[in-house]
Write a protein that holds these residues in place. Sequence first.
Motif, PDB file in Angstrom:
ATOM      1  N   LEU A 158      48.877  49.515  36.004  1.00 10.97           N
ATOM      2  CA  LEU A 158      49.310  49.028  37.256  1.00 10.97           C
ATOM      3  C   LEU A 158      50.762  49.364  37.553  1.00 10.97           C
ATOM      4  CD1 LEU A 158      47.532  45.463  37.274  1.00 10.97           C
ATOM      5  CD2 LEU A 158      47.121  47.482  38.749  1.00 10.97           C
ATOM      6  N   SER A 159      51.693  48.970  36.424  1.00 11.34           N
ATOM      7  CA  SER A 159      53.047  49.527  36.639  1.00 11.34           C
ATOM      8  C   SER A 159      53.251  51.005  37.180  1.00 11.34           C
ATOM      9  CB  SER A 159      53.829  49.219  35.417  1.00 11.34           C
ATOM     10  OG  SER A 159      53.459  50.112  34.398  1.00 11.34           O
ATOM     11  N   THR A 160      52.665  51.875  36.670  1.00 15.94           N
ATOM     12  CA  THR A 160      52.636  53.287  37.211  1.00 15.94           C
ATOM     13  C   THR A 160      52.312  53.465  38.747  1.00 15.94           C
ATOM     14  OG1 THR A 160      50.639  53.974  36.309  1.00 15.94           O
ATOM     15  CG2 THR A 160      52.610  54.272  34.873  1.00 15.94           C
ATOM     16  N   ALA A 178      60.385  38.094  44.375  1.00 11.32           N
ATOM     17  CA  ALA A 178      58.885  37.919  44.032  1.00 11.32           C
ATOM     18  C   ALA A 178      58.175  37.426  45.314  1.00 11.32           C
ATOM     19  CB  ALA A 178      58.503  37.013  42.981  1.00 11.32           C
ATOM     20  N   LEU A 179      58.742  36.686  45.988  1.00 14.05           N
ATOM     21  CA  LEU A 179      58.132  35.745  47.449  1.00 14.05           C
ATOM     22  C   LEU A 179      58.139  37.112  48.536  1.00 14.05           C
ATOM     23  CD1 LEU A 179      59.560  32.322  47.453  1.00 14.05           C
ATOM     24  CD2 LEU A 179      57.338  33.083  46.791  1.00 14.05           C
ATOM     25  N   LEU A 218      51.302  40.148  39.272  1.00 15.51           N
ATOM     26  CA  LEU A 218      51.916  38.990  39.100  1.00 15.51           C
ATOM     27  C   LEU A 218      50.852  37.914  39.147  1.00 15.51           C
ATOM     28  CD1 LEU A 218      54.425  37.053  39.332  1.00 15.51           C
ATOM     29  CD2 LEU A 218      54.048  36.906  41.983  1.00 15.51           C
ATOM     30  N   VAL A 219      49.718  37.776  39.859  1.00 18.46           N
ATOM     31  CA  VAL A 219      48.658  37.044  39.511  1.00 18.46           C
ATOM     32  C   VAL A 219      48.013  37.089  38.359  1.00 18.46           C
ATOM     33  CG1 VAL A 219      46.327  36.406  40.459  1.00 18.46           C
ATOM     34  CG2 VAL A 219      48.519  36.753  42.171  1.00 18.46           C
ATOM     35  N   ILE A 220      47.918  38.434  37.713  1.00 19.27           N
ATOM     36  CA  ILE A 220      47.111  38.498  36.600  1.00 19.27           C
ATOM     37  C   ILE A 220      48.060  37.914  35.649  1.00 19.27           C
ATOM     38  CG2 ILE A 220      46.383  40.061  34.861  1.00 19.27           C
ATOM     39  CD1 ILE A 220      45.591  41.977  37.177  1.00 19.27           C
ATOM     40  N   SER A 221      49.390  37.969  35.580  1.00 21.21           N
ATOM     41  CA  SER A 221      50.422  37.535  34.476  1.00 21.21           C
ATOM     42  C   SER A 221      50.346  36.081  34.604  1.00 21.21           C
ATOM     43  CB  SER A 221      51.804  37.857  34.797  1.00 21.21           C
ATOM     44  OG  SER A 221      51.793  39.219  34.935  1.00 21.21           O
ATOM     45  N   LEU A 222      50.467  35.366  35.695  1.00 15.28           N
ATOM     46  CA  LEU A 222      50.194  33.878  35.611  1.00 15.28           C
ATOM     47  C   LEU A 222      49.195  33.366  35.288  1.00 15.28           C
ATOM     48  CD1 LEU A 222      52.125  33.482  39.167  1.00 15.28           C
ATOM     49  CD2 LEU A 222      52.953  33.223  36.991  1.00 15.28           C
ATOM     50  N   ALA A 223      47.920  33.960  35.566  1.00 20.46           N
ATOM     51  CA  ALA A 223      46.715  33.768  35.219  1.00 20.46           C
ATOM     52  C   ALA A 223      46.393  33.419  33.556  1.00 20.46           C
ATOM     53  CB  ALA A 223      45.468  34.677  35.817  1.00 20.46           C
ATOM     54  N   SER A 234      53.772  46.778  47.024  1.00 22.20           N
ATOM     55  CA  SER A 234      53.907  45.172  47.044  1.00 22.20           C
ATOM     56  C   SER A 234      52.497  44.818  46.815  1.00 22.20           C
ATOM     57  CB  SER A 234      54.434  44.760  48.280  1.00 22.20           C
ATOM     58  OG  SER A 234      55.723  45.465  48.534  1.00 22.20           O
ATOM     59  N   ALA A 235      51.436  44.877  47.490  1.00 20.22           N
ATOM     60  CA  ALA A 235      50.127  44.305  47.036  1.00 20.22           C
ATOM     61  C   ALA A 235      49.770  44.435  45.634  1.00 20.22           C
ATOM     62  CB  ALA A 235      49.064  45.125  47.985  1.00 20.22           C
ATOM     63  N   LEU A 236      49.893  45.943  45.141  1.00 21.48           N
ATOM     64  CA  LEU A 236      49.581  45.948  43.567  1.00 21.48           C
ATOM     65  C   LEU A 236      50.759  45.357  42.815  1.00 21.48           C
ATOM     66  CD1 LEU A 236      49.404  49.903  43.572  1.00 21.48           C
ATOM     67  CD2 LEU A 236      47.611  48.391  42.983  1.00 21.48           C
ATOM     68  N   ALA A 237      51.736  44.904  43.189  1.00 23.48           N
ATOM     69  CA  ALA A 237      52.838  44.038  42.355  1.00 23.48           C
ATOM     70  C   ALA A 237      52.209  42.560  42.389  1.00 23.48           C
ATOM     71  CB  ALA A 237      54.113  44.499  42.789  1.00 23.48           C
ATOM     72  N   THR A 238      51.791  42.413  43.565  1.00 19.28           N
ATOM     73  CA  THR A 238      51.359  40.805  43.627  1.00 19.28           C
ATOM     74  C   THR A 238      50.209  40.896  42.683  1.00 19.28           C
ATOM     75  OG1 THR A 238      52.075  40.794  46.037  1.00 19.28           O
ATOM     76  CG2 THR A 238      50.720  39.056  45.331  1.00 19.28           C
TER      77      THR A 238
END
Length: 312
Positions: free
Chosen positions: A265-267, A47-48, A291-296, A284-288
């Motif tokens: 987003l996954s596709t 993730a990092l 990740l931010v949306i999930s954590l939010a 990687s920017a899309l995956a980030t």
Amino acid sequence: MTSISTVPPPPRRRARLRRLSGRDRVVLTAMAGLPLLLSVCLVWLPALATVALSFFNWTGIGGFSQMKPAGLENYRIIFTIYPEFPPAIEHNLLWLGVFFAVPAPFGLFLALQLHKQIRFSRIYQSILFLPVVLSLALVGFMTELVFSPTQGLVNNLTGHAGQNDLIDWIGNPRLNIWAVLIMACWRQTGYVMILFLAGLKAVDPSLQEAASLDGANEWQSLRHVIWPALRPINVVVVVITVIESLRAFDIVYIINQGTNGLELLSTLITTNLIGETSRIGFASALATILLVISLAFVLPYVYSTFRKDTRP
């Protein structure tokens, strides 16, 4: 008068703490350290690394020496001139909203009914949980069979399989997302039902009996007794619902590779990662962002819930 002498109680023996042997320390270190090591290596470090790669331009060819710093350029392109991003965000949020509106309450309803120890309860549980065993890729194939314009079950049952009044559930970008969501909800409901059913098994029956003796009806018992006791399960259901809705991929990729109304987003991440022109930094920017949306969604609810549990 003769005074009665009282015998003082014998002093309490302090519990002797057992010292851990070397073997115990090795076992405890292995039991706690190995899962932590796997979590760090397989979850946190990737993730990092994904977040770090989002600030570079790299095609994955030529090693790390070919990485060029891009700063926030990948994010600027995504939020300004990348046409697939707005519909992907819209579809992911729609997926999340439908999952909270349909499988979550319906799964709770089914769990409450099965918890009443009705006849053939085990059989009903197995039937309702069976779709969860199926992979999302197989559910995608089933979606094509059920909603096929000419040979599909829905059009043939409703009489819309002819050329004059044909309903194209798969090819129409305004309809295919709803066809996919119906099948995804069908699979998700059994998952949520099992989670709530496990939580209901842990509710103290005496609390429900006391509520019924006080004159509480079924709804009042659910609201004031059962629902507060299900708080730990509610956290799990919220987290699972967010994760399942944001990581949806297989079912739409099987149908049309996440295009023509099924952008997620996954596709988009997969297309930019393994497409003809691989853009690892952009993916990687899309995956980030994902990740931010999930954590939010997850972190505030989990924090507020556990804060209530630890409050005196």
